[in-house]
Design an enzyme around this catalytic site. Structure first.
Site, PDB file in Angstrom:
ATOM      1  N   GLY A 280     -45.447  67.799 -28.463  1.00 40.16           N
ATOM      2  CA  GLY A 280     -46.853  68.120 -28.693  1.00 40.16           C
ATOM      3  C   GLY A 280     -47.120  69.571 -28.336  1.00 40.16           C
ATOM      4  N   ALA A 281     -46.645  69.974 -27.157  1.00 39.05           N
ATOM      5  CA  ALA A 281     -46.838  71.346 -26.700  1.00 39.05           C
ATOM      6  C   ALA A 281     -45.835  71.617 -25.588  1.00 39.05           C
ATOM      7  CB  ALA A 281     -48.256  71.541 -26.180  1.00 39.05           C
ATOM      8  N   MET A 282     -45.637  72.903 -25.260  1.00 31.55           N
ATOM      9  CA  MET A 282     -44.636  73.269 -24.251  1.00 31.55           C
ATOM     10  C   MET A 282     -45.157  74.399 -23.392  1.00 31.55           C
ATOM     11  SD  MET A 282     -41.733  72.887 -22.857  1.00 31.55           S
ATOM     12  CE  MET A 282     -41.361  73.892 -21.429  1.00 31.55           C
ATOM     13  N   GLU A 283     -45.055  74.191 -22.072  1.00 30.79           N
ATOM     14  CA  GLU A 283     -45.719  75.061 -21.107  1.00 30.79           C
ATOM     15  C   GLU A 283     -44.962  76.326 -20.731  1.00 30.79           C
ATOM     16  OE1 GLU A 283     -44.464  72.006 -20.513  1.00 30.79           O
ATOM     17  OE2 GLU A 283     -43.445  71.891 -18.587  1.00 30.79           O
ATOM     18  N   HIS A 316     -53.610  70.374 -20.025  1.00 28.24           N
ATOM     19  CA  HIS A 316     -52.324  69.856 -19.525  1.00 28.24           C
ATOM     20  C   HIS A 316     -51.313  71.007 -19.384  1.00 28.24           C
ATOM     21  CE1 HIS A 316     -48.985  66.724 -19.517  1.00 28.24           C
ATOM     22  NE2 HIS A 316     -48.320  67.816 -19.866  1.00 28.24           N
ATOM     23  N   GLU A 317     -51.154  71.764 -20.454  1.00 31.54           N
ATOM     24  CA  GLU A 317     -50.147  72.838 -20.424  1.00 31.54           C
ATOM     25  C   GLU A 317     -50.522  73.927 -19.426  1.00 31.54           C
ATOM     26  OE1 GLU A 317     -47.437  72.158 -21.862  1.00 31.54           O
ATOM     27  OE2 GLU A 317     -48.276  70.462 -22.960  1.00 31.54           O
ATOM     28  N   HIS A 320     -49.584  73.066 -15.967  1.00 28.67           N
ATOM     29  CA  HIS A 320     -48.157  73.314 -15.733  1.00 28.67           C
ATOM     30  C   HIS A 320     -47.884  74.743 -15.271  1.00 28.67           C
ATOM     31  CE1 HIS A 320     -46.102  69.717 -16.965  1.00 28.67           C
ATOM     32  NE2 HIS A 320     -46.519  69.744 -18.212  1.00 28.67           N
ATOM     33  N   GLU A 339     -44.939  66.377 -14.936  1.00 26.24           N
ATOM     34  CA  GLU A 339     -45.709  65.707 -15.994  1.00 26.24           C
ATOM     35  C   GLU A 339     -46.839  64.836 -15.457  1.00 26.24           C
ATOM     36  OE1 GLU A 339     -45.586  66.862 -18.667  1.00 26.24           O
ATOM     37  OE2 GLU A 339     -43.618  67.769 -18.859  1.00 26.24           O
TER      38      GLU A 339
HETATM   39 ZN   LIG Z   1     -46.304  68.388 -19.744  1.00 28.54          ZN
END
Ligand SMILES: [Zn+2]
Length: 866
Positions: A280-283, A316-317, A320, A339
């Site tokens: 979905g996404a990456m931090e 969320h990201e 992180h 997470e």
């Molecule tokens: Zn995450």
């Protein structure tokens, strides 16, 4: 990271099987990197890259060889310099371990050394490592390294505890730009015609999996918050959809700076939407990457659900950046520290910034889903072993995200927000730019609160499953309580006895809470006097509750007047779990749901409808039985839906969602003819002009229309998918194609899913949707089996598991045997846990139908004939 989004059921519960020898693939730890200089030149047309790298390392003992990680890298030359002496190294490769070993003739003494490496690699099509992302116009070179793929872009000590600083430079086409973790420090022409070299400022100490390298013609919107430059970037055709993200990121950054008491650690923050993206996404530190649909929306036409989702993934990201990037778990066994925390934390800024989204209630709805996941025998403990890349990839599951987040919610609720926040701050401050373990986290919370957080968290983190607390009748200010592990399936009641130490919070007459810690030795607790007996105030405790029949009846009679919406969600969830466990009947559950039918809260209604949908799909088996449920749905929810006026811009988010939910259940399961024809009408309008329809109702109408749709509608949606420039609308159109129940159209959709028209990131989702719908499942499964080569060719690392997991919708012994046999003969990467879970869910459905079928048919006889 955030998993790609498909219906919740597909994100299977994953169990960690006993694995290959411990540490088999770990680096020895005697050589530690301090700093990397990394100069890469990607060739976007040729799909290759070259690299020149220096790694400054420290050896804790003398050695003649040094091992590090590398995969699909071609080494041109390696030299090792130490004590002023330079030696050429020979390179040996271990493909299975994804390691390279550099060996030199003379011993390298303990202390500092420099590894100079020249290499080439490939820009792959697998959405991991350094890979190609494509649009109709051109190629982009982008990265996705978590968990173990930095080694595909540059030889590295690719484990989270090997933190180092980086000087990155990229030589790219003159017309292109690049984004990395730090701001651009210099931009110089060449080397070579038509090229320029961007040098990025040095990074702080960070893990390899957080490095980002993104090359192309990205365009951005920008803003600033608390001295940090914020940009949201996309391919040039989508730059108009970047402003919503900038606004959210600014608000969230300020919220986190205040909450953590530690300012965002970098000078800039970029959020970039990528056309091809598996998760979905990456931090990545300072350069967060997203699937386009989770970042780029038009706030004027987006549904409430899309806005919430985009804001939630951004939050969320960004969480992180502190939890994960600034402080990182030592090893992947504690992935939950990343997470679980990001999942829990993301709800806070959203709740503060958007009170109308009722975040505290959607959180309890999600907690309920996690309790169901964790009540399966193949669940795992939050902290679990993972050594190989396959095992590590399977850690990104509903336990690491959902259960860990719920445990934090339980503990925060017990300690109080401010005490918990202080513990978070102490933990981050003690480990910034370094690594930490579970013990470090609960140690900090125990020290700041002087309460037994260590015992509570260890009992919830180190053992699998959840307790059910069975309460007696309160008397003289006390109540008896017994705890045992809860399983949804009544046939699984054995296993070693488990006990928890956990806070139990009773609702008080003043509508606050009174929390006590239940230890394994306790058989009773004190209860507040003069109040309705309810043992999970706020619904925030990680446990199921069971009451005596009298207590339960009292609770149901006051469910609408005395319980808060989050608590009503908890009561509904506990009752459905009791049905699954064969301790209550379908009729009992529907009586509760009927008492809640006029509830004004969308999340409470959603919780009720979850059980209703399961009865319609997984308990009712024959057309007559389903018609019986449909009649009940029309009689119960028809009058509720009729209360709504047509959508208006003045409607609250709750009103929009509630209206759409009633509309949805009447269309999907009630088969209400008026709703079906309205759905078609609204869908047509929405396709013609998304701004002309309330998007929340419009999206629901589209799905109902597609299930019952014809070739004309199919053609229109296909055209929207192929021509729309708005990822939300485009993705919705694609998913809708998988919903058509008409056999000929289903066939078209399945063939389309595995064609070159659909990106690899989406193909598995399309197949997964077809497997999840009752009316398309059987044909989809036949198609997948008979076109296996084409289907498998679309799988990337994590996506195959999604298709395997989606076979969980079957409900017969024959189907289970067939699924098991097929995947035994056709192995899918990183999917063994998803398969176990799917089998378990099929068995669960067979059992539910067997146990509750008679109760259900009995209930049907009590319903008025329609
Ligand atoms: Zn995450």
């Amino acid at each position: 990271m955030r998993a790609a989004f498909v219906a919740a059921a597909a994100l299977a519960c994953l169990f960690l099987a006993p694995s290959s020898p411990v540490d088999a693939q770990r680096l020895p730890g005697t050589v530690r990197p301090e700093h990397y200089t990394l100069a890469l030149t990607p060739y976007l047309k040729a799909a290759t890259f070259s690299g020149v790298e220096c790694i400054y390392v420290t050896l804790s003992e003398p050695a003649t060889s040094i091992a590090l990680n590398s995969a699909e890298i071609d080494f041109k030359s390696v030299t090792v310099t130490s004590g002023g002496k330079q030696q050429a190294a020979t390179v040996s490769l271990d493909k299975d371990k994804e390691q390279a070993t550099f060996t030199v003739p003379a011993e390298i003494p303990a202390g500092k050394a420099t590894l100079a490496i020249q290499f080439t690699g490939i820009l792959n099509n697998e959405l991991r490592g350094f890979y190609l992302s494509k649009t109709a116009r051109r190629n982009y070179a982008v990265t996705q390294f978590e968990p173990t793929d930095a080694r595909r872009a540059f030889p590295s000590f690719d484990e989270p505890a090997f933190k180092a600083t980086y000087d990155v430079s990229l030589t790219i086409d003159a017309a292109d730009t690049a984004i990395s973790n730090s701001p651009i420090a210099s931009d110089t022409p060449g080397p070579g015609d038509g090229k320029h070299t961007l040098k990025f400022a040095p990074t702080p100490k960070m893990s390899t999996y957080l490095v980002a390298l993104l090359v192309g013609d990205f365009k951005c919107s920008s803003g600033e918050q608390d001295g940090v430059a914020i940009r949201v970037c996309a391919t040039p055709d989508k730059v108009a959809l970047t402003t919503y993200g900038v606004d959210v990121a600014k608000d969230v950054l300020h919220y986190y700076n205040t909450y953590f008491g530690i300012p965002y650690p970098l000078k800039k923050l970029d959020l970039i939407g990528l056309p091809d993206f598996e998760a979905g996404a990456m931090e990545n530190f300072g350069a967060i990457t997203y699937r386009e649909t989770l970042l780029l929306i038009d706030p004027k036409t987006a549904s409430v659900g899309s806005k919430k989702q985009v804001a939630s993934v951004i939050a969320h990201e960004m969480a992180h950046q502190w939890f994960g990037d600034l402080v990182t778990m030592k090893w992947w066994d504690n992935l939950w520290l990343n997470e679980g925390f990001a999942t829990w934390m993301s709800n806070k800024p959203l709740a503060a910034l958007h009170p109308e989204w009722n975040m505290d209630q959607s959180v309890i709805g999600e907690l309920d889903g996690t309790l169901n996941l964790d009540a399966q025998p193949t669940t795992r403990a939050i902290r679990a072993k993972a050594n190989t890349p396959d095992e590590i990839n399977q850690m990104f599951d509903g336990i690491a995200y959902g259960k860990a987040s719920d445990v934090l919610l339980t503990v925060e609720n017990y300690l109080g927000e401010e005490t918990f926040r202080k513990g978070v701050h102490a933990y981050l401050a003690a480990h910034e730019y370094s690594n930490a373990t579970a013990e470090d986290f609960w140690g900090a919370q125990t020290a700041t609160s002087n309460k037994p957080v260590d015992k509570i968290m260890e009992s919830l983190v180190a053992q699998p499953g959840e307790p059910i607390l069975t309460f007696g009748a309160p008397s003289d200010g006390k109540v008896t309580v017994a705890q045992k592990r809860f399983f949804l399936s009544p046939s699984i009641q054995s296993g070693p006895a488990q006990n928890w130490t956990l806070p139990v919070c009773f609702k008080t007459a003043a509508k606050t809470q009174d929390c006590q810690v239940l230890t394994p030795a306790d058989t009773s607790l004190k209860v507040p006097a003069d109040s309705l007996f309810f043992a999970n105030a706020g619904g925030k405790g990680y446990y199921r509750s069971a009451y005596s029949p009298t207590q339960y009846a009292a609770l149901v009679s006051k469910v609408e007047t005395d319980l808060a919406p989050a608590e009503r969600i908890n009561v509904v969830g506990d009752e459905w779990a009791q049905v699954r466990a064969n301790k209550a009947t379908v009729g009992d559950f529907l009586a509760l749901v009927t008492a809640l039918k006029a509830d004004s809260n969308a999340d409470v209604v959603k919780a009720s409808l979850g059980g209703v949908n399961a009865i319609a799909e997984r308990v009712a088996a024959t057309p007559q039985e389903r018609a019986g449920v449909a009649a009940w749905i029309r009689a119960t929810y028809g009058p509720q839906y009729a209360k709504f006026s047509p959508p208006s811009p003045a409607d609250s988010a709750n009103t929009r969602e509630l209206r759409a939910q009633f509309f949805g259940v009447l269309g999907y399961y009630g088969k209400d003819p008026a709703v079906l024809s309205q759905a078609r009408e609204i869908a047509e309008k929405y396709i013609a002009d998304p701004a002309s329809v309330d998007a929340t109702l419009g999206q629901t109408a589209l799905f109902i229309a597609a299930r019952n749709g014809d070739a004309a509608l199919f053609g229109k949606l296909q055209k929207v998918f192929e021509t729309s420039n708005n990822p939300e609308i485009q993705e919705t159109a694609l998913r809708l194609l998988a919903e058509f129940e008409d056999p000929a159209l289903e066939q078209r959709a399945l063939e389309y899913a595995v064609s070159s028209k659909v990106r690899n990131q989406d193909a598995a989702i399309q197949l997964a949707i077809s497997l999840q719908i009752d009316g398309t499942r059987d044909r989809a499964w036949q198609f997948i089996k008979s076109n296996w080569d084409k289907v498998q060719a679309q799988f990337t690392t994590a996506m195959g598991g999604m298709v395997v997991g989606s076979t969980s919708g079957f409900c017969s012994d024959d189907a289970r045997d067939d699924v098991q046999k097929f995947f035994a003969e056709h192995k899918v990467q990183a999917s063994d846990i998803a398969l176990k879970h799917a089998i378990e869910r099929i068995d669960g459905c067979v059992e539910l139908r067997k146990l509750q079928g008679p109760n259900f048919r009995q209930w049907l006889t009590t319903q008025p004939k329609s």
